[in-house]
Design an enzyme around this catalytic site. Sequence first.
Site, PDB file in Angstrom:
ATOM      1  CB  CYS A   1      -0.984  -0.036   1.171  1.00  0.00           C
ATOM      2  SG  CYS A   1      -2.391   1.090   0.945  1.00  0.00           S
TER       3      CYS A   1
ATOM      4  CG  HIS B   1      -3.810  -3.368   3.602  1.00  0.00           C
ATOM      5  ND1 HIS B   1      -2.526  -3.041   3.987  1.00  0.00           N
ATOM      6  CD2 HIS B   1      -4.397  -2.196   3.221  1.00  0.00           C
ATOM      7  CE1 HIS B   1      -2.346  -1.740   3.858  1.00  0.00           C
ATOM      8  NE2 HIS B   1      -3.468  -1.201   3.391  1.00  0.00           N
TER       9      HIS B   1
END
Length: 444
Positions: free
Chosen positions: A292, A377
């Site tokens: 991310c 994630h």
Amino acid sequence: MSNNSCVGADGAEIGRAQYLQAQAACLAPESAMNPVLLKPGSDHRSHIVLRGRPFGILESGEYVDGRAQLAAAAFAAYDELESRFEVIICEGAGSPAEINLRAGDYVNLGLARAKNLPVAVVGDIDRGGVFASLYGTFALLDAEDQRLVRAFLINKFRGDIGILRPGLDELTARTGVPFAGVLPWLSDVWLDAEDTLNVAAWQRRDSIDADLRVAVVRLPRMSNVTDVEALAAEPGVEVLVTSDPQAIARADLAVLPGTRSTVSDLDWLHRLGLAKVITDRVRRDAPVLGICGGYQMLAQEIDDSIESSRGKVGGLGVLPVKISFSADKTLGQPAGAWCGHAVAAYEIHHGTAQIEGEVEPFLDGCRRGQVWGTMWHGAFENDAFRRAWLAEIASVVGSDWRSDAATPGYAAKRETMINVLADAVEQHVDLDVLLAGTRVAGRL
């Protein structure tokens, strides 16, 4: 308040701890379980997530006066849950004794007073000063708030409870509040850290025997660092969260985790010389993984008018990617595969990646050489994928690490952890005392 969060099946973003609590209750996580989530972006501002969706920014000076709408949402969420469930556990945030914030409080005694809820005050004895903490908390409450306190509970105790007993009795004598129990220190309860202060709680202790060493860069605003918990759960893998340049340089794998402030934390990497450590690793084909915000840092360019308002800045330049930030936030539960291994994940980001060069696909992101990047994630919670990917990293660095098929999977370890905690509550807590004043008092 947490920068560790998850996305439910309804697309709502909630805190990681509340997501875990829903799993422990065998319920689907939903926004009503965490109606207001504050994600710190700096020491003076937090990004608001209201009922699972972005809702602007709360500056520190607005904290006392700018919460009326947030309080209304929290109270409405409670009413919604009350209509569907017999027992609701309302976990407070911060401390109920923050008397400077009491007038506008809606997350501790403010909620309890509004809904006439019985209150249990829990003290973490591992931090020290638990008797002073419990007594001081009670003493600072006004009479109406004190009336709601029905029980004390001590957590993380190590030793002979007989030595503790006189203190418990004295505290009850002084306050009139009974103890519901004393929970012991549980070494196996370490998954799903609520915030970055707790990330070291799950680090393995058998580092001498580690065959694969992972260094996670301790970014100032790192988020969803729980991504690497699954790596730490693998036997033979040591995971260290650190800002030490030598440790990051020497590790078999360096991980840039998520962050709530990509550009700000990228500046921090440069100031500490860690940006050069990462680019030096890339030059010598030492594996680097960005997740991310960490993936965004690996890009050629970052165009951010949302989080930092800095506009275009240079990334580390090790992946042929350009990052553009949008006011719209991507929330979802994507699925994909890598080398034949299914991967289920979740995503939470304002920045989107545009790949502008020849790369090898990696989940939603890309790989070039030994640099890997993804926005997803939770990908490493997928056992087969995690073990196959770690095996590739081990092969690249010449490590003897191999996965052990007999080792329980990550989800199984989480379920075991939940059961260990539940068993401890059943053994060490008087539920009649804890549930006094609720609708189910005396029934369990």
